[in-house]
Write a protein that holds these residues in place. Structure first.
Motif: not given
Length: 453
Positions: A63-84
């Motif tokens: 509220p002082h400088c009006n700076w905002t930031n939004t992020e996400i994080q996975s709530a699960g574990r790292i998957q067994e395979q990567g994805v493309l």
């Protein structure tokens, strides 16, 4: 000690967040603003992404400088395979697709020769348009300094930014590629449960370099005795090894056993039971080699008794129902040894019962009605009230429908017309395409002279 743990120690108002709670409100935590170093607030919310998984959205506001930031994080574990993910952006409607980009994902646009490397941005939940806006904002951030110190470079970057902004108008088609070695990124399919012709999803095995970047480098254990090498012993024993529950990530045990399917081949049955959340999973994997030819089995359902036909769906087998314009990719549901009725119920449970589009901003009346109608059609198929074809397409040739009279090397279905041929079933052998061999990892496989240096 984490922020969450500190808040609990102080007896604050922090509460457990649960994606199943429809009336949940964001959890608010007082946090330090890294822009003006005054106190701001962070809001945490656990939510579900349709046909994907749970994620944690964190939004900071000062509220002082009006700076905002939004992020996400996975709530699960790292998957067994990567994805493309490879998306052909053709219309402005494609710009509204939801995108989950984790911090371990790289983003590429080949037409602009543009790439955002992995681990250079925090995770984000946005749309295709929002992803492009974020990239433009990053390029424009230091432009005033460049114009003062290096006008030539600043002019070239300005030209590149203008090309980037034109992509939002989709005057020409372009390709968006998101490559995530953790498997926790996602691009929405707005046509679900139907196949998205513009989107290609490829799962791949991580390299040691990928594992090292994710902090999950695996050390090979040396064991001179090499237990379990005796196949006869393995066939008579149930192997147990430690793992994590795919639902709640709590420690669990997975049981594995080699089983010989009559008149077919050996398969591996794996079952996981979680004592914490009571979640149960079972999966079947082929224990044999990839066949020389792929197999496509087409069954015309004409009677409710067809539902009792036994089938083995390998993890490389896709399921198609042309009359519903439905296709289930090879990565979905995994391997199954069940009946045709059991397979259809699993499909309905995956698409309809879990109601992936019935929550959050993705909930619309049109989507809910479409999914409800799809579930009703599946019920009609199971009841024998709908004339459809079921196609099992397995490029590895490791899926089958059983026949009591089959010989060792052929694939048949349990034949209600025996000893006459089954007129409602068609079995085709075909040569795999280069792309199918690539998905199965066969193009780079060396079977002769592999020991040569």
């Amino acid at each position: 000690m984490s922020v969450i743990e500190e808040e609990r120690v102080r007896g604050g108002v922090f509460k457990d967040i649960n994606a199943e709670d429809e009336d949940q409100q964001p959890t608010v935590i007082e946090s330090l603003c890294m822009n003006c170093y005054e106190n701001g607030s962070t809001r945490l919310l656990l939510t579900k992404i349709p046909f994907f998984k749970e994620i944690i959205i964190s939004s900071f506001t000062c509220p002082h400088c009006n700076w905002t930031n939004t992020e996400i994080q996975s709530a699960g574990r790292i998957q067994e395979q990567g994805v493309l993910y490879t998306l052909q952006v053709k219309t402005k409607e494609d710009m509204n697709r939801e995108v989950v980009k984790s911090d371990s994902a790289s983003t590429r646009i080949p037409q602009l020769d543009f790439e955002i490397p992995a681990f250079t941005q925090n995770g984000s939940l946005s749309t295709i348009e929002g992803l492009l806006d974020r990239a433009v904002a990053g390029l424009e951030q230091d432009q005033p300094i460049r114009k003062a110190t290096d006008p030539v470079v600043a002019e070239k970057i300005e030209e590149f930014i203008q090309r980037f902004k034109k992509l939002k108008e989709v005057e020409e088609e372009f390709t968006l590629i998101i490559d995530d070695s953790s498997g926790n990124s996602f691009i929405e399919n707005p046509f679900a449960p139907e196949k998205d012709m513009a989107l290609t999803v490829t799962h791949y095995k991580r390299t040691p370099e990928h594992n090292a970047a994710l902090g999950i480098e695996v050390e090979e254990e040396e064991n001179d005795e090499k237990p379990g090498s005796d196949l006869d012993t393995m066939r008579n024993e149930v192997l147990v090894f430690n793992t994590n529950c795919p639902e709640c990530n709590a420690p669990a045990n997975t049981n594995m056993k080699l089983v010989q399917i009559q008149h077919f081949k050996e398969v591996i049955i794996m079952a996981t039971n979680c004592d914490s959340c009571r979640h149960r999973t079972n999966e079947v994997k082929s224990g044999g080699a990839t066949e020389e030819l792929g197999t496509r089995i087409t069954l015309h359902l004409t009677d409710p008794s067809d539902m009792s036909r036994d089938l083995l769906k390998s993890e490389t087998c896709s399921v198609l129902i042309p009359e519903l314009e439905f296709e289930l990719g090879m990565a979905a549901l995994g391997g199954k040894f069940t009946t045709l009725e059991g397979l259809l119920k699993d499909i309905k449970d995956l698409i309809v019962s879990k109601k992936p589009f019935m929550c959050g901003d993705s909930s619309t009346a049109d989507r809910a009605e479409k999914l409800e109608l799809f579930g009703q059609k599946i019920d009609k198929i199971i009841a024998g009230e709908m004339d459809v074809h079921i196609i099992l397409d397995d490029p590895a040739g490791n899926s089958y429908l059983q026949n009591q009279n089959q010989n060792q090397n052929e694939l048949y279905c349990q034949n209600v017309y025996a000893p006459d041929p089954d007129p409602e079933m068609k079995i085709e052998k075909y040569t795999r395409t280069f792309e199918q061999n690539e998905d199965l990892g066969l193009n780079d496989m060396k079977t002769e002279g592999y020991a040569e240096k």
